[in-house]
Design an enzyme around this catalytic site. Sequence first.
Site, PDB file in Angstrom:
ATOM      1  N   ASP A  62       0.544   6.487  -8.706  1.00  0.00           N
ATOM      2  CA  ASP A  62       1.746   5.634  -8.647  1.00  0.00           C
ATOM      3  C   ASP A  62       1.897   4.733  -9.866  1.00  0.00           C
ATOM      4  OD1 ASP A  62       2.626   6.642  -6.229  1.00  0.00           O
ATOM      5  OD2 ASP A  62       1.859   4.991  -5.015  1.00  0.00           O
ATOM      6  N   ASP A 118       6.241  -3.984   5.723  1.00  0.00           N
ATOM      7  CA  ASP A 118       6.211  -4.712   4.439  1.00  0.00           C
ATOM      8  C   ASP A 118       6.924  -6.046   4.552  1.00  0.00           C
ATOM      9  OD1 ASP A 118       5.418  -2.270   3.315  1.00  0.00           O
ATOM     10  OD2 ASP A 118       7.453  -1.824   2.629  1.00  0.00           O
ATOM     11  N   HIS A 142       9.400  -0.809   3.995  1.00  0.00           N
ATOM     12  CA  HIS A 142       8.895  -0.344   5.287  1.00  0.00           C
ATOM     13  C   HIS A 142       8.991  -1.539   6.236  1.00  0.00           C
ATOM     14  CE1 HIS A 142       6.467   2.035   2.384  1.00  0.00           C
ATOM     15  NE2 HIS A 142       6.418   2.982   3.291  1.00  0.00           N
ATOM     16  N   HIS A 169       4.298  12.989  -6.418  1.00  0.00           N
ATOM     17  CA  HIS A 169       4.093  13.928  -5.312  1.00  0.00           C
ATOM     18  C   HIS A 169       4.341  15.359  -5.782  1.00  0.00           C
ATOM     19  CE1 HIS A 169       5.055  10.600  -2.099  1.00  0.00           C
ATOM     20  NE2 HIS A 169       4.035  10.300  -2.878  1.00  0.00           N
TER      21      HIS A 169
END
Length: 437
Positions: free
Chosen positions: A308, A103, A100, A270
């Site tokens: 995660d 990040d 990102h 997800h």
Amino acid sequence: MDFFNTIGKIMYEGPKSKNPLSFKFYDAERIVLGKTMKNHLPFAMAWWHNLGGGGTDMFGRDTADKSFGAVPGTMEHAHAKVEAGFEFMEKLGVGYFCFHDVDIAPETDNLLETNRRIDEISDHILEKMAATGIECLWGTANMFTNPRYMNGAGSSNSADVFTFAAAQIKKALDITVKLDGKGYVFWGGREGYETLLNTDMQFELDNCARLMTMAVEYGRGIGFKGDFYIEPKPKEPMKHQYDFDAATAIGFLRRYGLDKDFKLNIEANHATLAGHTFQHDLRVAAMNGMLGSIDANTGDPLLGWDTDEFPFDVYDTTLCMYEVLRAGGLTGGLNFDAKNRRPSYTCEDMFHAYILGMDSFALGLIKAAALIEDGRIDRFVRQRYSSYESGIGKKIRDGNTSLADLSAYAEMLGKPELPGSGRQEYLQAVMNQILFD
Ligand code: XUL
Ligand code: CO
């Protein structure tokens, strides 16, 4: 600088090795179904978890030290993360990374300064890419952490917030192109709602599509040839998220004419949050020609949120690779959007986690190829639908019949035969035999 100086290059030592810092199944050059493992499994490091996540949760602060010798939040630290990240990927033979905008460089409250920082760090990343041959799998803009995105980015009620999202996407696309990324991701973490009492859902969806359409126009204009991806997720952080699952995202993309430029980035955890199996969402994406990339992780069946975790369940990785092989491979890769458990806070643990993930997928690939070569499952599925290969079934399939014809046929039959056993238990036993032979 060497950040992981106690750890050398991780080598393949085979399934009998007891060395924790070795691969037991991932043998990069081994050929499986005509391609090297490395080609089948384009592994990527997630910049955010691996270089940024220290284990903070709702009840406690970081347990892992990810300072890499610098003060977190400084540009010195952002540079140190680049060095540490490339050392980490090189030692593991991970060929790609995902990031990102925020990040790679700490965000400031001035857009121009934030962008200047992103330019500086991406120059550093580019140098390391040239020196190592490591590539960028995908980039994205973080449009969920900053408080301005409390009501979403494209779906925000505020036009000013929408413009900030547009600005961030423009910059993240510039950097993705600069780093020659294969893809660009939209994960709509806050594109959704908490209550319909304050929400114009149709307006918000139209606006999300407007933002994506502008991203496609801009990206293609600056020479981005890769795929855009939606990464579906049903909830968390919002109560309801618009990109609920693969089927919902595909419907959205088709409705707004975005399906030519977009594919999906399917994340295991997800899919399970949406009440599906990982394999289900992979199949839905693949059968629509939209299986682009994968966020490789896993949830915990006892916990209802996005934990995660690193993938370790070989049933799951086998069924995942079964879908990937049958789809002809990925245009994207396998990004470990995963984090160490909070008590696994040492730098050895970072390596153990990637070794676990890479070995689990290597084993999954080997077993999925064995399932395909064995052929019993594929043959059974074909046989199960064989009544459509001739006679009335073929007419249905070819569109050469009508309700009236079929009603006459049914009257003539009087009563259909039972449809044949589904043989689930037998097929599960075949799978066990292949997994544990
Ligand atoms: C959050 C998630 C994100 C996306 C990228 O659940 O998966 O990290 O992968 O924004
Ligand atoms: Co993800």
